[in-house]
Design a protein around this motif. Structure first.
Motif: not given
Length: 282
Positions: A1-30
C-alpha cells in the motif's frame, strides 16, 4: 500500500506542478492571453504550485520511511506557508471574481478600471494579506510551550494538530485562531458571493449569447471556489474533529485542489485550449 500511495501521490504532484507551469508559460508567451483575467490566472497557478509543494514532497519522501520525522523549524515553516498561501489564494479568487464582475457588469469601463497598475496593485494586496495572516498565526504557535508527546497524526504540520501538543489549556487559543482564520475566509467568501450574485443578475438580464459565454467562464471560477473553500472552512474555521475526515480534507486541500484548478480552467476555457494548440504547433 505504501508503494502504491508513493506512486499515486508522486504522479499527482508532478502533474500538478507541470500543469500549473504550463498555464504560466502560456499566459506569458501567448499575446492573446495578455489580459487581466489571464494575468490573475497565472498568479493563481503560481500559488497553486507552491500550495502543493508546501507539504507534498515531504509526505511523498516519508511514505517509504519507517521513521517519519520533521524538525521544529520545518514544522513551523509548513504552518506558516500553509496559511500564507491559503490566504493569498483566497484573496486572488476574490480578485478574479471582481475582474469578472467588471467585465460583465461594466464592460465599457473594463479597460479603464482594470488597468495594469490596478492589476499589479490588487496582486500586491493579496500577497500582503497572506503574509500578515500567516505572521499573525505564527506569532501565537511558535511561542507555545511544547514539552509532552511530539507526535502528529497527519502527513504534515497542521496548525490545529500542533496546538494540541502544547503543554497548556489551548481552548481559548484555538478559538482565537479560528476567529483569525474565519475573518479572512468568511470575508473572502462573502465578497465572492456578492460578486457572483451581481454577475448572475446581470447575465440573466442580458442577451442569451453573451449570457452563455459569461456563465461558462463563471462556472469554472465558482467550481474552483467551492473546491478550495470547502476543505478550508472545515479544517480551520469550523473543525469537524473527525480524524479520518480531517486527513481526507488535508489531502484534498494540499494535493487534489491544486491539481483540479488548472484542469478546470483549461478544459472549460476555449481560449486556453486554443492557446495550448498554438503552443504545440509552434
Amino acid at each position: 500500500m505504501q508503494v502504491l500511495f508513493f506512486i499515486i501521490f508522486l504522479l499527482l504532484y508532478l502533474i500538478t506542478v507541470c500543469g500549473n507551469i504550463i498555464i504560466m508559460i502560456l499566459v506569458i508567451k501567448d499575446t492573446r492571453l495578455h489580459s487581466p483575467m489571464y494575468f490573475f490566472l497565472a498568479n493563481l497557478s503560481f500559488v497553486d504550485m507552491w500550495l502543493s509543494s508546501n507539504a507534498t514532497p515531504k509526505m511523498i519522501g516519508d511514505i517509504l520511511k519507517k521513521k517519519k520525522t520533521i524538525s521544529f523549524g520545518g514544522c513551523m515553516s509548513q504552518i506558516f506557508f500553509a496559511h500564507f498561501i491559503g490566504a493569498l489564494e483566497m484573496v486572488i479568487l476574490v480578485i478574479m471574481a471582481y475582474d469578472r464582475y467588471v467585465a460583465i457588469c461594466k464592460p465599457l469601463h473594463y479597460s479603464i478600471i482594470m488597468s495594469l497598475q490596478k492589476c499589479i496593485g490588487l496582486v500586491v494586496t493579496a500577497w500582503t494579506v497572506g503574509f500578515v495572516h500567516a505572521i499573525s498565526q505564527m506569532m501565537v504557535v511558535v511561542r507555545l510551550p511544547f514539552c509532552g508527546p511530539k507526535i502528529i497524526d497527519s502527513f504534515f504540520c497542521d496548525r490545529p494538530l500542533v496546538i494540541n501538543l502544547a503543554c497548556m489549556d489551548s481552548y481559548k487559543i484555538k478559538i482565537l485562531m479560528n476567529i483569525d482564520c474565519g475573518v479572512v475566509a468568511v470575508t473572502c467568501f462573502i465578497l465572492l458571493l456578492i460578486s457572483y450574485t451581481y454577475i448572475l443578475i446581470t447575465v440573466h438580464q442580458s442577451s442569451k449569447t453573451g449570457a452563455s459565454k459569461a456563465l461558462s467562464t463563471c462556472t469554472a471560477h465558482i467550481t474552483v471556489v467551492v473546491l478550495f473553500f470547502g476543505p478550508c472552512l472545515f479544517i480551520y474555521v469550523w473543525p469537524l474533529n473527525i480524524i479520518w475526515m480531517d486527513k481526507f480534507l488535508a489531502v484534498f486541500y494540499s494535493i487534489i485542489t491544486p491539481l483540479l484548478n488548472p484542469a478546470i480552467y483549461t478544459l472549460r476555457n476555449k481560449e486556453m485550449i486554443n492557446a495550448i494548440k498554438r503552443f504545440i504547433s509552434q
